[in-house]
Scaffold this motif. Structure first.
Motif, short mmCIF file in Angstrom:
data_model
loop_
_atom_site.label_atom_id
_atom_site.label_comp_id
_atom_site.label_asym_id
_atom_site.label_seq_id
_atom_site.Cartn_x
_atom_site.Cartn_y
_atom_site.Cartn_z
N THR A 74 -30.32 43.75 27.36
CA THR A 74 -29.87 42.39 27.01
C THR A 74 -28.87 41.88 28.02
OG1 THR A 74 -30.21 42.82 24.65
CG2 THR A 74 -28.74 41.01 25.23
N TYR A 76 -25.56 39.98 20.88
CA TYR A 76 -25.30 38.55 21.04
C TYR A 76 -23.97 38.35 21.77
CZ TYR A 76 -28.82 38.60 17.38
OH TYR A 76 -29.95 38.85 16.65
N PRO A 123 -26.04 29.57 21.34
CA PRO A 123 -27.01 30.67 21.24
C PRO A 123 -28.24 30.48 22.11
CG PRO A 123 -26.10 30.19 19.08
CD PRO A 123 -25.56 29.14 20.02
N ALA A 124 -28.79 29.26 22.12
CA ALA A 124 -29.96 29.01 22.97
C ALA A 124 -29.59 29.09 24.44
CB ALA A 124 -30.56 27.64 22.64
N ARG A 166 -27.13 30.83 25.73
CA ARG A 166 -26.88 32.23 26.05
C ARG A 166 -28.17 32.96 26.38
NH1 ARG A 166 -25.02 34.28 21.07
NH2 ARG A 166 -27.22 34.49 20.55
N GLU A 167 -29.19 32.77 25.56
CA GLU A 167 -30.46 33.46 25.81
C GLU A 167 -31.06 33.02 27.14
OE1 GLU A 167 -31.36 35.98 23.91
OE2 GLU A 167 -29.50 35.52 22.84
N LEU A 221 -28.95 34.60 30.05
CA LEU A 221 -29.21 36.03 30.20
C LEU A 221 -30.60 36.27 30.79
CD1 LEU A 221 -27.63 37.43 26.92
CD2 LEU A 221 -26.73 37.59 29.25
N ARG A 222 -31.54 35.44 30.41
CA ARG A 222 -32.89 35.57 30.98
C ARG A 222 -32.86 35.24 32.47
NH1 ARG A 222 -35.04 32.58 27.70
NH2 ARG A 222 -35.17 30.63 28.86
#
Length: 317
Positions: A206, A228, A154-155, A157-158, A161-162
């Motif tokens: 996103t 997500y 999850p971290a 992925r963020e 994407l950023r």
């Protein structure tokens, strides 16, 4: 001694036709093939490299690698084994030589059947998790072609994407970017990305879907994408030309495996098209080079983008 009967030229032409269904940057289809008896040489077409997005030709060789895997797969599904040489002589990316008959496995048959159904899907995906069993199959697919596939946490992925959003803005500001995008966008070609395939814009911003419709007069639809997304990172142990071709073969095996399992995929190319961003995608201590980022999930059916006729990509013997 048994006499080995090689496949006919018609069979090999059909295998080349299957190879042309492979994915490529902006659907540029930057490959050419030459058949000589049992041998098929695979080339990168320099006229189809995208100099703004791909100045080093890395993504072109990934595209050629994807076509190369599809060619090898088609030969195997036709009932033959083959040998592979990368860069056997100047100007030739790969040489595939058909060796002897051998029945195809169920897995090979399933992957070959998936070829015409594999399409880049730029639509929103369902809010459903991908089973770990399927993720393991995708990891195995990459490993079988000498690459590594990781599922972002999850971290991670963020962060990815950023970085993808940052890279997208950098690319849009690059001189010549819009002109190059325009050359490969349209509805009257046998290549490129039709406007209908551009997909909607993510209302939540996103998922950084490349805006192939930005030069069109038609209004861009907006839609809510999955909040997500499942993000995959494909990497190789090296970053030389052979590694780029290897990455393309692994990429296509992963994409076809996903298609076989009923999964949709979208390449997220922007973060690997900006070298400074690409270097941030993995910890340097991993000793790997990131070659592609993918979005994975369950999506509605995507359309088939155009392909050049085999006569355009097959050189004279």
């Amino acid at each position: 001694m048994d006499v080995v009967i090689p496949p006919s030229r018609r069979v090999l032409v059909d295998c080349v036709r299957s190879a042309t269904a492979a994915p490529s940057l902006h659907n540029s289809q930057p490959w050419r093939f030459r058949i000589r008896a049992r041998r098929i040489d695979v080339y990168a077409d320099p006229a189809r490299r995208l100099p703004v997005l791909d100045p080093d030709g890395r993504e072109q060789l990934i595209s050629v690698g994807a076509a190369l895997f599809t060619l090898r797969l088609a030969i195997r599904a036709a009932g033959y084994r083959s040998d592979l040489q990368l860069f056997p002589e100047p100007g030739v990316v790969a040489r595939v030589t058909v060796t002897h008959p051998a029945a195809a496995s169920d897995e090979i048959a399933a992957l070959a059947e998936a070829v015409p159904h594999r399409h880049t899907n730029r639509l929103p995906f369902a809010h459903l998790a991908v089973p770990e069993e399927d993720l393991d199959l995708l990891r195995d697919a990459a490993r079988a072609e000498g690459a590594t596939l990781a599922v972002a946490t999850p971290a991670g992925r963020e962060a990815i994407l950023r970085l993808a959003g940052d890279a997208d803005r950098m690319l849009r500001a690059r001189p010549g970017y819009r002109a190059e995008l325009g050359r490969w966008t349209g509805d009257t070609r046998h290549d490129g990305v039709p406007v209908w395939a551009a997909g909607p814009w993510d209302a939540l911003e996103t998922v950084p879907i490349r805006d192939f419709a930005e030069l069109s007069d038609a209004p861009r639809r907006r839609a809510a994408f999955e909040p997500y997304p499942t993000i995959l990172v494909l990497a190789t142990a090296g970053d030389a030309r052979a590694d780029w071709v290897r990455a393309g073969q692994a990429l296509q095996r992963v994409l076809l495996t996903a298609t076989w399992r009923g999964l949709a995929t979208t390449p997220i190319g922007q973060p690997v098209e900006v070298p400074a961003v690409r270097r941030l995608l993995l910890d340097p201590s991993a000793g790997l080079a990131v070659q592609m980022v993918l979005r994975l999930g369950y999506g509605s059916l995507a359309g088939h983008t155009p392909r050049r006729p085999v006569t355009e990509v097959l050189a004279s013997p």
